[in-house]
Design a protein around this motif. Structure first.
Motif, short mmCIF file in Angstrom:
data_model
loop_
_atom_site.label_atom_id
_atom_site.label_comp_id
_atom_site.label_asym_id
_atom_site.label_seq_id
_atom_site.Cartn_x
_atom_site.Cartn_y
_atom_site.Cartn_z
N GLU A 166 -8.54 44.64 5.37
CA GLU A 166 -8.29 44.31 6.84
C GLU A 166 -8.03 45.79 7.59
N LYS A 167 -7.01 46.15 6.92
CA LYS A 167 -6.68 47.80 7.74
C LYS A 167 -7.94 48.69 7.80
N GLU A 168 -8.48 48.65 6.57
CA GLU A 168 -9.92 49.64 6.88
C GLU A 168 -10.91 49.00 7.49
N PHE A 169 -11.04 47.68 7.67
CA PHE A 169 -12.11 47.18 8.96
C PHE A 169 -11.64 47.53 9.98
N TRP A 170 -10.44 47.27 10.46
CA TRP A 170 -9.85 47.52 11.87
C TRP A 170 -10.00 48.95 12.25
N SER A 171 -9.73 49.65 11.31
CA SER A 171 -9.65 51.15 11.48
C SER A 171 -11.21 51.89 11.89
N GLU A 172 -12.05 51.34 11.05
CA GLU A 172 -13.38 51.77 10.93
C GLU A 172 -14.07 51.15 12.39
N LYS A 173 -13.49 49.83 13.02
CA LYS A 173 -14.15 49.20 14.08
C LYS A 173 -13.63 50.07 15.41
N SER A 174 -12.32 50.45 15.29
CA SER A 174 -11.41 51.09 16.41
C SER A 174 -12.07 52.40 16.51
N LYS A 175 -12.77 52.92 15.37
CA LYS A 175 -13.26 54.34 15.70
C LYS A 175 -14.47 54.31 16.27
N GLU A 176 -15.11 53.26 16.40
CA GLU A 176 -16.74 53.13 17.06
C GLU A 176 -16.47 53.14 18.67
N GLU B 50 -2.65 55.98 17.46
CA GLU B 50 -1.32 55.87 16.65
C GLU B 50 -0.99 54.24 17.09
N LYS B 51 -1.07 53.72 18.18
CA LYS B 51 -0.47 52.59 18.27
C LYS B 51 -1.39 51.27 17.74
N VAL B 52 -2.80 51.85 17.54
CA VAL B 52 -3.81 51.25 16.76
C VAL B 52 -3.15 50.95 15.17
N SER B 53 -2.56 52.06 14.86
CA SER B 53 -1.92 52.09 13.36
C SER B 53 -0.54 51.37 13.28
N GLN B 54 0.04 51.61 14.35
CA GLN B 54 1.19 50.51 14.33
C GLN B 54 0.94 48.96 14.42
N ILE B 55 0.07 48.75 15.01
CA ILE B 55 -0.50 47.42 15.07
C ILE B 55 -0.82 46.88 13.53
#
Length: 418
Positions: free
Chosen positions: A173-183, A154-159
């Motif tokens: 960018e949001k899609e890029f970081w969301s996918e990267k964070s899921k790794e 949730e904090k990643v989403s807030q960022i």
């Protein structure tokens, strides 16, 4: 060609000034990295400050004892132990109306786990805010579970959805970081990692040997102008072909060797004295929202590769300036400004465009990006692709190198002999 290359290498390595500069850079590297060991601080259970090797051993013992998988149950138990301290009136003092732990209680029960509890606490703070008073875990309601990893996501989403003055994250960018964070794998493994964290804190110091290398390389072409040897070189049989190539290769070979020795000395001091423990742990134990799925070892390798690319690019630019300027001194003035100038600048709290430029400047690119949300999630959206700051640094300095080498070659080749 081989004989020309050996000859040019001998010219660089046998020059007294270059020997002094190389040894000076090596001594400076050793002193700076050793100082990070000698200045390392910890606190014993009596609240007394411990420094240097004793502090390292103390912290190693503590972190080894805390090692293990950070499951929700494990984290909940650690938070509960902290909260239980406040239920004993003997442990509490009132300071400016706030309930705090007494110094003796803090030193005995909290100080040994201070960095660990800080890491847990900061998972629950708002983005870009780092609180080491443990206020979040003190007030955390445990009845329904702590939801540590859910809170992390949730904090990643807030960022990514925060609103900034001059820029916001695009959908790309949001899609890029969301996918990267899921790794990033969950749950995290915790353990002793002070050596690697110390490397991240001081690896930027390895930008300094690049200045020493530029000092040694600056006369490679301009030195020939200064002493008048360009007349002989450019009128010789291989003066406009193989000799220029030999000079360029010699410059890169010398630079690579000098820089590698500096890196081995700097990182070697840290890893020998701190130990290599924690090399396989995830860097998320420094900050839960770090989006890079890296261990401490792989993150260090990424930093070292970036440093090499910055160094090679700076050598390439030095060769260009050396081929175009009449004296090595002029080359050095420009290169020192290029390398040292960014150190007097800083990130902006409002201007996203400037931050994107600032983070790819040479000396700033020597700094890891793993400590702040503002730099962790900095990205460069291009048509059809988004690059994180680490990737854009590598690509940028590789491109600079590829462009600069032919320019340096042709600039000296086409130099008009007076």
């Amino acid at each position: 060609m081989k004989d020309l290359l050996v000859f040019e290498l001998k010219k660089i390595t046998r020059k007294k000034l270059n020997i002094i500069v190389f040894l000076g850079s090596l001594v400076l590297t050793a002193m700076l990295f050793l100082s990070s060991v000698l200045q390392f601080i910890s606190f014993d259970e009596s609240g007394n400050q411990v420094r240097g090797f004793s502090a390292i051993q103390l912290e190693k013992q503590r972190q080894v004892e805390m090692s293990g998988t950070l499951t929700e149950e494990r984290i909940k138990e650690d938070i509960l132990q902290y909260q239980e301290l406040f239920k004993n009136p003997d442990n509490v003092v009132i300071n400016d109306g706030n309930e705090e732990l007494s110094d003796s209680t803090f030193s005995k029960y909290v100080a040994p786990k201070m960095y660990y509890l800080g890491f847990i606490n900061n998972n629950y703070t708002i983005p870009n805010f780092y609180d080491y008073s443990f206020s979040e875990i003190k007030k955390l309601q445990l009845e329904n579970g702590i939801n540590f990893y859910k809170q992390r996501n949730e904090k990643v989403s807030q960022i990514l959805n925060a609103s900034y003055k001059d820029w916001n994250y695009s959908d790309q960018e949001k899609e890029f970081w969301s996918e990267k964070s899921k790794e990033v794998s969950e749950p995290y493994e915790y353990g002793y990692h002070e050596g690697w964290k110390t490397i991240f804190n001081c690896i930027e110091l390895l930008a300094l040997p690049i200045i020493a290398i530029c000092i040694c390389i600056a006369p490679i072409f301009s030195g020939e102008y200064q002493c008048g040897a360009d007349n002989i070189i450019l009128s010789s049989k291989y003066g406009k072909s193989k000799l220029i190539l030999a000079k360029v290769l010699a410059a890169f070979i010398f630079s690579f060797i000098v820089y590698t020795i500096n890196i081995l000395v700097g990182l070697g001091i840290i890893l020998i004295l701190f130990g290599v423990g924690g090399w396989n742990l995830p860097i998320q134990i420094m900050g839960s929202t770090i989006p890079y799925a890296l261990t401490f070892l792989s993150a260090t390798i990424v930093c070292v590769i970036t440093l090499y690319l910055v160094m090679i690019a700076m050598v390439s630019i030095t060769l260009v300036l050396s081929a175009k300027m009449k004296t090595p001194f002029s080359v050095l003035i420009v290169m020192i400004c290029v390398l040292m100038g960014p150190l007097f600048l800083k990130l902006s709290e409002t201007n996203g465009i400037w931050n994107h430029i600032f983070m790819i400047l040479p000396s700033i690119s020597a700094q890891p990006v793993f400590f702040l949300d503002a730099t962790n999630y900095l990205s460069y959206p291009l048509p059809g692709v988004t690059m994180d700051v680490i990737t854009i640094r590598m690509v940028l300095y590789l491109i600079i190198t590829i462009i600069s080498i032919p320019i340096a070659y042709n600039s000296f080749k086409k130099h008009e002999v007076v």
